[in-house]
Design an enzyme around this catalytic site. Structure first.
Site, PDB file in Angstrom:
ATOM      1  N   ASP A 293     -11.378 -29.473 -10.450  1.00  0.00           N
ATOM      2  CA  ASP A 293     -13.123 -29.986  -9.524  1.00  0.00           C
ATOM      3  C   ASP A 293     -13.550 -29.359 -10.587  1.00  0.00           C
ATOM      4  O   ASP A 293     -13.508 -29.109 -11.519  1.00  0.00           O
ATOM      5  CB  ASP A 293     -12.271 -28.338  -8.077  1.00  0.00           C
TER       6      ASP A 293
HETATM    7  C1  NOJ Z   1     -17.025 -28.698  -6.236  1.00  0.00           C
HETATM    8  C2  NOJ Z   1     -16.245 -28.186  -5.064  1.00  0.00           C
HETATM    9  O1  NOJ Z   1     -15.665 -27.195  -4.912  1.00  0.00           O
HETATM   10  C3  NOJ Z   1     -15.679 -29.310  -4.642  1.00  0.00           C
HETATM   11  O2  NOJ Z   1     -15.196 -29.496  -3.194  1.00  0.00           O
HETATM   12  C4  NOJ Z   1     -16.296 -31.171  -4.570  1.00  0.00           C
HETATM   13  O3  NOJ Z   1     -15.471 -32.055  -4.599  1.00  0.00           O
HETATM   14  C5  NOJ Z   1     -16.865 -31.004  -5.695  1.00  0.00           C
HETATM   15  N1  NOJ Z   1     -17.892 -30.260  -5.901  1.00  0.00           N
HETATM   16  C6  NOJ Z   1     -17.756 -32.353  -6.293  1.00  0.00           C
HETATM   17  O4  NOJ Z   1     -19.178 -31.782  -5.836  1.00  0.00           O
END
Ligand code: NOJ
Length: 756
Positions: A293
């Protein structure tokens, strides 16, 4: 195309020399595996690590080069072939610009995979995922994902960071809007529908994109519902509640997984080899790749698990995280770590193989610009198919919570209708959160939807604000408005009206990432507004627009009709108006329990009985309860009404094999209108080697019946439904007594016991 032609020639040359050897030694290797190996053999260590590096978009791709340091660095890395993927670059023109650098300016010309959060629609926005889940309509959900994929793919996107399959039991957590709610069975079915919708049958089609099951794993169990918080779950919860939707997504072919910010068993998920290597890539034999993430590799430093970014890179890659989203840890440290022997080159090769394979599957090596067609982009975005799709999904997502005296559907003529509430006239909030390409002000508001019907006389008053501008993805929405200056106009309108429709709830960005709440009531002064209007006119239809379950006990006790309209996307106002006027008979059922009070959270239907379950008498003290609130939710999981009503009867449960039974029952539409019902089957495993929940959803069917019509329904449950995971993670079926329930919600009471 120059470099791409070069690499494709090299690949074919390599094939010419190697195909027969591969074929004879490893018969099961797929053509993609061979192609992947042929590319891998051409790559330097730095180029391999580059494939594992993902950057967020950094400049107006058709404009001047970036000026600030980090953007300059990204640009330089891109040219060197040290970037395998980009996110937040969208639109054909921009995607083409970055892809051109990767393909035409790097040594090997390996195409980028372009990721984007296509969570509920791309530019044409469908209902938030929690709302879609309330439809229990798997076909519609699959179609919705498929439309979103088609629209996103037309804008140059190859890969979505969806579906979020985290099970969530705590409505305080802002990200409940993004998931399928509290139940692992429903959540698994929806995970499959979404993965199949995004990916279709042919990933290389320019209408499909790769899916990403996230956040692996446990993110939805953040303590106190506070985003990014510690997760503390036992093995039984992990295996029986959290993991099943991920397994279902994997089995449905999800090409990628994203790990999560939280810790699991005191080890950050990003560095957790048990779930990524042992379970996902080991036991489940997942062949796609895992992306971290955003920044989660470096966040292991703050967790107190890694001493610095280099250590974090080592821990993450060895634990099975293949791609680094925005930590810069892989690109900066992996090469050194390999040289020092802390990371084996074969670990890098394995990660790169997985990433390249998905690029091959998407057809990016055949034509890196295949998702970059300006004409298709123009023809697809926002077209009639998209608009009709989101309208259909929106209607199916609405849940009728209460309808005393059949206030709905509304009479079509001769009525004075007072519409009240800032959200009724809001063209942005219905888009919800996670709609990055959805443009502000593009939703049909409730007021607009109602104005399409001519027969009644409508007035509108805002009453009170729900938020203060500006409302942006990266900025906290202000909710502490105390301005009551609009109350008088709203009260005056209500006094004149036959029916008052109040649209209250949350602004679009009051739920979502980083938007956890400690209160679950109506934000701002909306509760006061509701009570002030109620004092002058009790004929109120409350339309809720919200991204999570709310605690609305006062409304339930006083307001005759309540419609849960979530955040329904671009066609929101049209969908709600059609339900209000009875052009669509509501059929949604809650995918998450609504509490009476926030203090009951986390509240969910599949709780454990405990050793002190019963309510012996009101003055008994020593049983599991609150002294100031009941244990029951305000509205249970699976609950939802219709303009008609349904009756369940003739339940017959029969054993058909050692671990299999047949459930038969009749469903009758006993009302006066045609309608749809989600018939639900729950089980209770009465005695087992580990304690089991009081009820578990194990089957459902969405059935449409004419007024007066009866249908016999048969649902078979086998080992998959009757078994469970023990604490070692093995799936077991234990013979014994089961109780089977059928009904229209998790409070289903028609039941039969059976011994297996
Ligand atoms: C953080 C989020 O937790 C995740 O779900 C998302 O896909 C990413 N950012 C990318 O934007």
């Amino acid at each position: 195309m120059l470099k791409n032609a070069y690499i494709l020639t090299l690949i074919s040359l390599f094939f010419a020399c190697n195909t027969s050897e591969k074929d004879s030694s490893t018969a099961t290797i797929s053509p993609f595996d061979q192609k992947v190996d042929s590319v891998l053999n051409l790559m330097t260590l730095e180029e391999k690590i580059g494939q594992m590096n993902q950057y967020s978009g950094f400049w107006d791709a058709t404009g001047p080069a970036p000026k600030d340091g980090s953007a300059a660095k990204k640009y330089e890395h891109l040219k060197k072939g040290w970037v395998g993927s980009m996110i937040n670059v969208r639109g054909v023109e921009n995607v083409k610009a970055v892809q051109k650098i990767a393909v035409e300016e790097t040594r090997l010309g390996i195409p980028l995979i372009i990721g984007f959060d296509v969570i509920h629609g791309y530019e044409t926005i469908s209902p938030i995922p929690l709302a879609e889940s309330a439809s229990w309509d798997l076909e519609a959900i699959q179609k919705s994902a498929s439309n979103a994929a088609q629209e996103a793919a037309a804008a140059g996107i190859n890969w979505t960071f969806a579906p979020m399959v985290d099970i969530t039991r705590d409505a305080r957590w802002g990200r409940v809007m993004e998931g399928a709610g509290e139940d692992p069975y429903l959540g698994s079915k929806i995970a499959i529908a979404r993965v199949q919708g995004f990916q279709g049958e042919d990933l290389s089609s320019e209408k499909t994109i790769a899916a990403c099951a996230k956040h692996f794993a446990g993110y939805g169990f953040a303590e106190s519902g506070k985003d990014y918080n510690t997760v503390d779950v036992n093995h039984s919860t992990l295996f029986n509640i959290i993991l099943p939707p991920f397994k279902a997504a994997e089995e449905a072919g999800a090409r990628t997984f994203m790990n999560s910010f939280n810790e699991l068993d005191a080890i950050p998920a990003t560095g957790n080899g048990f779930i990524q290597r042992d379970i996902l890539k080991g036991e489940w034999d997942f062949q796609g790749f895992v992306v971290s993430d955003w920044g989660s590799i470096n966040e292991m430093i703050a967790h107190g698990y890694a001493k610095d970014s280099k250590h974090a890179a080592e821990l993450a890659v060895n634990a099975g995280s293949d791609m680094d989203m925005e930590s810069y840890a892989y690109v900066e440290h992996l090469s050194e770590l390999v040289k020092e022997g802390k990371v084996e080159e074969k670990t890098i090769d394995e990660a790169v193989r997985r990433i390249l394979k998905v690029k091959f599957e998407l057809g990016l090596f055949d034509n890196p610009y295949k998702y970059c067609d300006e004409v298709r982009e123009k023809e697809t975005i926002g077209n009639a198919q998209m608009q009709e799709g989101v309208l259909d999904m929106a209607k199916k997502s609405i849940v009728l919570l209460k309808n005393e005296n059949n206030l709905l559907p509304l009479k079509r003529e001769g009525q004075k209708i007072a519409i009240i509430g800032a959200l009724a006239n809001d063209k942005t909030s219905p888009l919800g959160n996670w709609r990055l390409a959805g443009r502000d002000g593009t939703a049909v508001s409730f007021l607009e939807g109602m104005q399409n019907y001519q027969g009644n006389q409508i007035t509108y008053a805002k009453g009170a604000d729900v938020y203060t501008e500006p409302m942006t993805f990266a900025k906290q929405v202000q909710i502490n408005t105390s301005d009551r200056s609009g109350f008088n106009e709203a009260i005056a309108n209500a006094k004149q009206a036959d029916v008052v429709i109040m649209v209250l709830g949350e602004a679009g960005l009051q739920s979502g990432e980083g938007r956890s709440r400690a209160y679950l009531d109506l934000p701002g002064v909306q509760q006061d507004l509701l009570e002030a209007v109620y004092a002058v006119n009790k004929n109120i239809v409350l339309v809720l627009q919200n991204g999570r379950p709310l605690a609305i006990q006062w409304a339930h006790e006083h307001i005759p009709t309540i419609l849960e309209a979530w955040q329904l996307g671009t066609q929101s106002g049209n969908a709600i108006a059609q339900v209000v006027y009875g052009d669509y008979n509501p059929s949604g059922k809650l995918p998450m329990s609504f509490p009476k009070h926030v203090g009951q959270e986390p509240i969910y239907y599949n709780y454990k009985n405990t050793g002190r379950p019963h309510e012996p008498s009101p003055d008994e003290v020593f049983w599991s309860h609150y002294i100031d609130e009941s244990n029951a939710p305000l509205y249970p999981f699976g609950y939802g009404l219709s303009y008609t009503s349904f009756e369940y009867s003739n339940l017959k449960v029969e054993k058909i094999a050692e671990a299999s039974l047949k459930v038969n029952f009749d469903l009758k539409n006993v009302g006066e209108l045609k309608g749809k019902e989600v018939a639900q089957v729950y089980i209770r495993d009465l005695v087992a080697s580990i304690t089991r929940p009081v009820k578990e959803l194990k089957g459902f069917e969405l059935i449409e019946l004419n007024a007066g019509e009866t249908k016999s329904i048969e649902i078979t449950l086998s080992e998959n439904e009757l078994g469970f995971y023990n604490n070692e993670g093995d799936f077991v079926f234990e013979p014994g007594d089961f109780q089977i329930f059928v009904g229209g919600s998790s409070e289903a009471s028609l039941n039969q016991r059976i011994e297996l």
